[in-house]
Design a protein around this motif. Structure first.
Motif, short mmCIF file in Angstrom:
data_model
loop_
_atom_site.label_atom_id
_atom_site.label_comp_id
_atom_site.label_asym_id
_atom_site.label_seq_id
_atom_site.Cartn_x
_atom_site.Cartn_y
_atom_site.Cartn_z
N LEU B 344 43.27 35.49 36.47
CA LEU B 344 42.64 36.57 35.98
C LEU B 344 42.60 36.80 34.45
N PRO B 345 41.21 37.24 33.91
CA PRO B 345 41.63 37.57 32.61
C PRO B 345 42.40 38.59 32.22
N ALA B 375 36.19 39.29 37.65
CA ALA B 375 35.89 38.15 37.04
C ALA B 375 37.05 37.21 37.19
N GLY B 376 37.10 35.81 36.99
CA GLY B 376 37.98 34.89 37.12
C GLY B 376 38.27 34.35 36.01
N ARG B 377 39.35 33.77 35.73
CA ARG B 377 39.82 33.04 34.58
C ARG B 377 40.01 31.41 34.69
N ARG B 378 39.31 30.57 34.22
CA ARG B 378 39.52 29.07 34.28
C ARG B 378 40.99 28.89 33.42
N THR B 382 38.02 30.16 30.02
CA THR B 382 36.64 30.86 30.19
C THR B 382 36.63 31.83 31.31
N GLU B 383 35.67 32.82 31.25
CA GLU B 383 35.67 33.46 32.46
C GLU B 383 34.57 33.26 33.28
N ASP B 407 32.15 32.09 43.32
CA ASP B 407 31.78 32.01 42.07
C ASP B 407 30.51 32.47 41.86
#
Lengths: 147, 662
Positions: B344-345, B375-378, B382-383, B407
């Protein structure tokens, strides 16, 4: 004598920006034999100045009736109408709307602002001459106006 | 040398001469010496027996010496008898010398062993010892007797016990001798193999072993007897027993043995494990099924188009699929056991933690963060926007939240693009409406000028112009008038599309009445007949719908050339819609033209002949569509036309509509 029945030649204010229309109205009244003094104001502000005797119009007469177009530059017909009907001294002067619009919204708005009559501008001269005659016979002859 | 050569010669006077051959003297000596010799000779014989039979080793030398000494004495006396009649005095002397030597040696030896002889118990002592020995022997004999009695009793009772144990045993017991023959079986063995005891005893053990194993079994059995031990048989192999009826069953066998050497017997404890094996097989099958189900689920999981992440109630990732790796850029190993926050961000981690805690308190299947931007966080920081479906899985280790993550970058992009296009379309539409307004409204002004001044020209200069000028003026006025008609229709069309539809309960009959009245002029002109059937009450915009009927009636009249126009108006209910029909007996429409008739400005006939601008039906279509209905026509040339349009029976009233929207 200031008898209400002794109006030899009534004063009529026409608020109209289009010279073509002004001339056409003059010609129609002429063809129809309407007897009156036509005064022309070319936009809303000029019309209000005329009515309030502002500036150059200090000596302008008080019109028996006002023929008002709705589409005017600077101050449009609706604003002029609203202002006239707000003014204590002016609100008793009958205002006849003469407009190209046949839109119900325009018509309703005008009456809502206390327009006395709404007449769509006719497409042909014959009808316009007739309208001139009707205005004379009704507003300038049959009706008794407030002074 | 001469002495020894004459050793046996009798060259002297015999000893009898000394007696003067007096018989009494001769015989006295002869008999006495003979008796002495015999007595002496008996001693070594006796000693010999004693030596070889009883004498202890250390006494043997002395006794042998003693025997030799006696033998020599005997011989001396025997030679004395011989020499009464002969005269071997030399021999007699030698034997006496030998006897003397033996006598001295024996005397010395006897003196040496004298102390030893003194230590030997006396007969009294021996008698006492003997007595004691006898007493002890008697006691032992008694004890032995008792022991034997006890052992016998014990043997009898333990044999009975063992036998009852054997019979009651839940295992089959088989006892086999070294030769492989069965010497004992119990009841369970009989039951198990279907043989009676009598049939089995004495039989070869292999009769109970399926044919195919017999060869091997014999070898194993022989090996067992070579090195018997307590163990289970065929560890790790499936063993089978063979019943009398030839059927086989799985067994488990424990081996034991009793005795040793040739007397060894082997003891087999046989369990029928059919049930256990079936249960085990069942278990194995259900395990296999579980495994295959798991594999199947895993393949679903791995093949899923969504990223799937399972989280324990501590917020730790316990499962991810391949898509998760792909989406977030992590390897599986990097994620398992990690905090979910990893994905997660940072800005939403805290709030997410609260939501998660709440979810475990009241788990239910739902979409996550409805209306929120998730939002997901890689791994690279990056989101990306996501959509998450949540479900709850209860396991033995406690609850697990299962998140299915999509996504939605692409979808969001598409939606943004769509929104942008929509906005452009909306703006385009607005411009078009404005254009329609300008075209219809503002164009009227100059047109009115043209017409009006042409009228003025005609009026003022009618007499001053020639007929040609009059004709030109006529065409100019006509053109202006047609243009005015077009502009008016465009305005009407544009209004039909933009004006608010005000729905109310209205009587279709009233609407049709009004429409007929509006086209009264045309009806009277052509002497048309309008037949109106029973019409329902509907929910519609009365003003607009009047226009539709009026248009269709006017069209019907207009396109009937030779006959008296006859218009039939009817309605019927179909699938929740009111279907209105307006039928005329006019010229009809060719099928190929039908698709064009509702299109704006499309006209099938010259305006010279029928007039019109090709707007009327387009306006009808627009109005019907704004009522969520549709309009169509059935027609054939010369057979008239029937226009149909539908109005939904249950259209929502304006007030209801706004209520719904709120």
């Amino acid at each position: 004598m200031n008898d209400i029945l002794t109006r030899i030649c009534p004063e009529v204010l026409v608020v109209e920006d289009n010279t073509g229309d002004i001339r056409l109205l003059q010609e129609a009244f002429k063809e129809g034999g309407v007897k009156c003094n036509l005064h022309f104001a070319r936009d809303g502000e000029e019309a209000m100045a005329f009515l309030k005797h502002d500036g150059a119009y200090a000596n302008s007469p008080r019109p028996a009736i006002i023929l008002l177009d709705l589409n005017l530059p600077r101050k449009n017909g609706r604003e002029v109408l609203a202002e006239i009907k707000r003014e204590q001294n002016l609100k008793r002067i009958p205002v006849v709307i003469l407009s190209t619009s046949t839109d119900m919204e325009d018509i309703n708005t005008a009456y809502g602002l206390h327009a006395n009559c709404y007449i769509p501008k006719p497409d042909d001269l014959k009808t316009l001459i007739g309208i001139g005659k009707i205005i004379e016979s009704f507003w300038l002859k049959a009706a008794v106006l407030s002074v | 040398v001469d002495f020894f050569r004459r050793l046996f010669s009798s060259d002297f006077v015999p000893h009898g001469n000394c007696f003067f051959w007096r018989p009494e003297l001769v015989w006295l000596h002869a008999i006495s010496d003979t008796a002495i010799a015999l007595a002496y000779y008996s001693i070594p014989v006796t000693l010999f027996f004693v030596i070889w039979r009883r004498a202890p080793q250390r006494w043997r030398g002395l006794m042998a010496m003693f025997g030799a000494f006696a033998l020599a004495c005997g011989t001396t006396h025997l030679l004395a008898v011989w020499n009464i009649w002969h005269s071997a005095y030399r021999l007699e002397g030698v034997v006496k010398a030998l006897t003397a030597a033996l006598s001295i040696a024996t005397a010395i030896l006897t003196m040496k062993v004298a102390p030893l002889a003194l230590s030997i118990a006396t007969p009294d002592e021996l008698a006492r010892a003997n007595q004691k020995l006898r007493d002890e022997m008697e006691a032992r004999s008694e004890a032995e007797q008792r022991l034997r009695q006890w052992a016998e009793a014990d043997r009898i009772s333990s044999e009975a016990t063992i036998s009852s144990y054997l019979e009651a045993a839940s295992q089959g017991v088989i006892v086999v001798g070294g030769d492989g023959r069965i010497t004992l079986v119990n009841r369970r063995t009989e039951e198990m193999f279907g043989y009676s005891r009598q049939e089995l005893l004495g039989q070869n053990l292999e009769v109970l072993v399926p044919e195919r194993y017999r060869h091997m079994h014999i070898r194993y059995r022989q090996d067992f007897f070579l090195d018997p031990s307590i163990r289970s048989m065929g560890a790790g192999r499936d063993l089978s027993g063979l019943r009398k009826d030839g059927s086989e069953f799985p067994v488990e066998i424990g081996l034991s043995f009793i005795g040793s050497g040739d007397a060894t017997i082997a003891l087999g404890l046989v369990s029928d494990i059919t049930d256990r094996k079936r249960a085990a097989d069942e278990l194995e099958r259900s395990h296999a099924e579980l495994r295959s189900r798991e594999a199947e689920l895993r393949s679903y999981l791995e093949g899923a188009a969504q990223a799937i992440v399972a989280v324990s109630n501590e917020g730790l990732i316990v499962l991810v699929n391949r898509k998760t790796e792909e989406m977030f850029g992590y390897d599986r190993e990097e994620l398992l056991g990690q905090e979910l926050g990893t994905l997660l961000p940072e800005r939403i981690r805290e709030i997410h933690q609260k939501h998660r805690a709440h979810f475990f308190v009241e788990p239910r299947v739902r979409s996550m963060g409805v209306g929120m931007e998730l939002a997901g966080r890689r791994k690279d920081g990056t989101e990306f926007p996501v959509e998450i479906g949540l479900s709850f899985v209860g396991t033995e280790q406690g609850g697990m939240a299962l998140g299915m993550i999509t996504d939605i970058t692409e979808r969001k992009r598409t939606m943004d693009e769509l929104a942008r296009l929509n906005e452009r379309l909306r703006r385009g539409n607005m411009e078009l409406e404005q254009f329609a307004y300008i075209a219809s409204h503002d164009l009227q002004e100059p047109l009115r000028m043209v017409t009006s001044y042409l009228n003025l020209l005609e009026l003022r200069y009618r007499n001053k112009l020639d007929s040609e000028a009059g004709e030109f003026i006529h065409y100019a006025v006509d053109g202006a008038e047609r243009m005015k008609g077009l502009i008016r229709d465009v305005l009407r069309f544009s209004r039909a599309g933009t004006q608010a539809v005000t729905l109310s309960q209205v009587s279709a009959e009233r609407i049709v009445e009004q429409a007929i009245e509006n086209v009264q002029t045309a009806i009277e002109e052509r002497g048309a007949k309008v037949h109106v059937g029973t019409l329902p009450k509907i929910t519609a915009d009365a003003h607009m719908l009047t226009h539709v009927f009026q248009n269709l009636i006017a069209n019907g009249i207009k396109f009937t050339k030779d006959a008296t126009p006859e218009i039939h108006i009817a309605a019927e209910k179909r699938n929740g819609d009111w279907i209105f029909s307006v039928h005329d007996n006019g010229i009809g429409i060719e099928e190929r033209h039908i698709p064009r008739i509702f299109v704006l400005f499309e006209r099938l006939n010259s305006s010279e002949e029928y007039g019109g601008t090709g707007v009327g039906l387009a306006i009808c279509k627009k109005i019907v569509e704004r009522h969520e209905g549709r309009i169509w026509v059935e027609s054939a040339p010369g057979r008239g036309s029937t226009f149909y349009f539908s109005i939904p029976e249950n259209a929502l009233l304006q007030s209801e509509k706004s209520a719904v929207l709120l």
